[in-house]
Design an enzyme around this catalytic site. Structure first.
Site, PDB file in Angstrom:
ATOM      1  N   ASP A   1      75.422  30.153 -11.546  1.00  0.00           N
ATOM      2  CA  ASP A   1      74.658  29.361 -12.345  1.00  0.00           C
ATOM      3  C   ASP A   1      73.707  28.381 -11.663  1.00  0.00           C
ATOM      4  O   ASP A   1      74.442  27.734 -10.682  1.00  0.00           O
ATOM      5  CB  ASP A   1      75.700  28.301 -13.203  1.00  0.00           C
ATOM      6  CG  ASP A   1      76.156  28.943 -14.343  1.00  0.00           C
ATOM      7  OD1 ASP A   1      75.264  29.996 -14.864  1.00  0.00           O
ATOM      8  OD2 ASP A   1      77.122  28.540 -14.929  1.00  0.00           O
TER       9      ASP A   1
ATOM     10  N   HIS B   1      74.662  36.628 -11.786  1.00  0.00           N
ATOM     11  CA  HIS B   1      74.121  35.459 -11.341  1.00  0.00           C
ATOM     12  C   HIS B   1      75.129  34.269 -10.930  1.00  0.00           C
ATOM     13  O   HIS B   1      76.356  34.149 -11.744  1.00  0.00           O
ATOM     14  CB  HIS B   1      73.013  34.534 -12.107  1.00  0.00           C
ATOM     15  CG  HIS B   1      73.443  34.390 -13.544  1.00  0.00           C
ATOM     16  ND1 HIS B   1      73.690  35.238 -14.569  1.00  0.00           N
ATOM     17  CD2 HIS B   1      73.593  33.035 -13.863  1.00  0.00           C
ATOM     18  CE1 HIS B   1      74.413  34.796 -15.466  1.00  0.00           C
ATOM     19  NE2 HIS B   1      73.982  33.323 -15.524  1.00  0.00           N
TER      20      HIS B   1
ATOM     21  N   HIS C   1      78.510  35.804 -12.462  1.00  0.00           N
ATOM     22  CA  HIS C   1      79.086  36.415 -13.690  1.00  0.00           C
ATOM     23  C   HIS C   1      77.830  36.893 -14.459  1.00  0.00           C
ATOM     24  O   HIS C   1      76.725  36.742 -13.903  1.00  0.00           O
ATOM     25  CB  HIS C   1      79.391  35.084 -14.540  1.00  0.00           C
ATOM     26  CG  HIS C   1      78.492  33.964 -14.774  1.00  0.00           C
ATOM     27  ND1 HIS C   1      78.518  33.033 -14.148  1.00  0.00           N
ATOM     28  CD2 HIS C   1      77.889  33.774 -16.097  1.00  0.00           C
ATOM     29  CE1 HIS C   1      77.515  32.208 -14.636  1.00  0.00           C
ATOM     30  NE2 HIS C   1      77.259  32.851 -15.636  1.00  0.00           N
TER      31      HIS C   1
ATOM     32  N   ARG D   1      78.280  24.968 -22.983  1.00  0.00           N
ATOM     33  CA  ARG D   1      78.711  24.851 -21.407  1.00  0.00           C
ATOM     34  C   ARG D   1      78.375  23.569 -20.911  1.00  0.00           C
ATOM     35  O   ARG D   1      77.363  22.747 -21.228  1.00  0.00           O
ATOM     36  CB  ARG D   1      77.887  26.006 -20.607  1.00  0.00           C
ATOM     37  CG  ARG D   1      78.284  26.088 -19.404  1.00  0.00           C
ATOM     38  CD  ARG D   1      77.155  27.033 -18.445  1.00  0.00           C
ATOM     39  NE  ARG D   1      75.828  25.907 -18.011  1.00  0.00           N
ATOM     40  CZ  ARG D   1      74.879  26.384 -17.477  1.00  0.00           C
ATOM     41  NH1 ARG D   1      74.878  27.568 -17.056  1.00  0.00           N
ATOM     42  NH2 ARG D   1      73.834  25.516 -17.073  1.00  0.00           N
TER      43      ARG D   1
END
Length: 309
Positions: free
Chosen positions: A116, A114, A265, A282
């Site tokens: 983000d 995917h 990723h 994150r």
């Protein structure tokens, strides 16, 4: 290995895979970066798509300060309400929280490839993820170069996909959460759905990017379900070709910084049977609205732009 700039601002960039990824040394993220270091790292990010730092034992404040040198930091996530209260820009990727959120034992939002939050009309430009608690084995993350995946297609197929648009929906075709979970209720109340070009043009490098991903892309607009599924399977197979990927082993103090416009990723799927804890944090940088080869921007079906303060 290449070296850019001169001491005391020397940044060392060492590519680690054929198409993507580089290790960075010569930078201490506890200290303020110089303008030259920021320029060097920015150039390296666009060249290598994801940068890896090790031995960076920093906290939330330093993580945020580093992130802000490269763009506007957004809130942690459109659906996140578990961010550290004093740092609402920090998303906790914490295995201890996910069972409560999703109603199942998990180590990430999705273990599909995917980009983000691609269902946003303006997906994040970049993401920065650091490890606080890493398991002794397993839990690696992989990235793939979507510009290289596009370039690897035959010309006739590139021409075909250049004109397509696809729906990106938060949750994808098969949401990772239980239907009666609190998370499912959040998403149903405020869905995120956008039609993006299948091939976006990178606003900085000018590269053409294969902008689809199995985590969030649900269908090709204008094709029948059978045709759409066939085209998407072909493209998903291409972007997940190991030739375009790099895999990173986490340890405490590691940080990955990736160009979210040019990569997808893959979170780990090898930990569910192990009694381990994995905690990463994150930040994301505010992104632009994707533009296709024809110059047409993405179209929001549900959801607003996601912006920082």
């Amino acid at each position: 290995m290449t070296t850019v700039s001169e001491a005391p601002t020397t940044v060392h960039i060492a590519p680690v895979a054929g198409h993507i990824g580089a290790e960075v040394t010569g930078v201490d993220l506890r200290a303020d970066l110089t303008d030259q270091q920021v320029a060097d790292l920015t150039a390296a990010l666009y060249a290598h798509k994801v940068l890896f730092f090790r031995g960076q034992h920093i906290g939330h404040a330093e993580h945020l300060a580093f992130s802000r040198r490269f763009g506007v930091v957004t809130p942690s996530h459109p659906y996140d309400d578990d961010a550290p209260t004093e740092f609402p820009e920090i998303l906790a990727v914490d295995s201890r929280l996910y069972e409560k959120r999703f109603g199942a034992r998990k180590f990430s939002y999705t273990n599909h490839w995917h980009t983000d939050v691609s269902p946003l009309i303006n997906p994040p430009a970049a993401s920065l993820l650091r490890a606080e608690v890493a398991p002794e084995r397993g839990g690696d993350t992989s990235w793939t170069n979507l510009a290289a995946a596009y370039a690897g297609l035959p010309e006739s197929l590139r021409t075909f996909v250049d004109g397509l648009r696809a729906e990106h929906r938060f949750g994808g075709k098969q949401p990772a959460w239980h239907e009666d979970s609190d998370y499912a209720k959040k998403v149903a109340k405020a869905p995120l759905v956008t039609e993006h070009p299948v091939v976006r043009v990178h606003p900085v490098t000018g590269e053409r990017i294969l902008f689809v991903n199995p985590g969030f892309t649900t269908r090709i607009v204008g094709l029948s379900p059978r045709q759409s599924d066939a085209v998407l399977k072909l493209l998903f197979d291409e972007l997940s070709d190991l030739a375009y990927t790099v895999r990173f082993r986490w340890e405490k103090g590691s940080l990955a910084f990736w160009d979210n416009r040019a990569t997808a990723h893959l979170a780990p799927s090898d930990l569910d049977h192990l009694d381990v804890t994995r905690v990463l944090y994150r930040t994301t940088l505010e992104g632009d609205i994707p533009v296709g080869v024809d110059g047409a921007p993405s179209t929001s079906i549900a959801g607003d732009k996601f912006v920082g303060a």
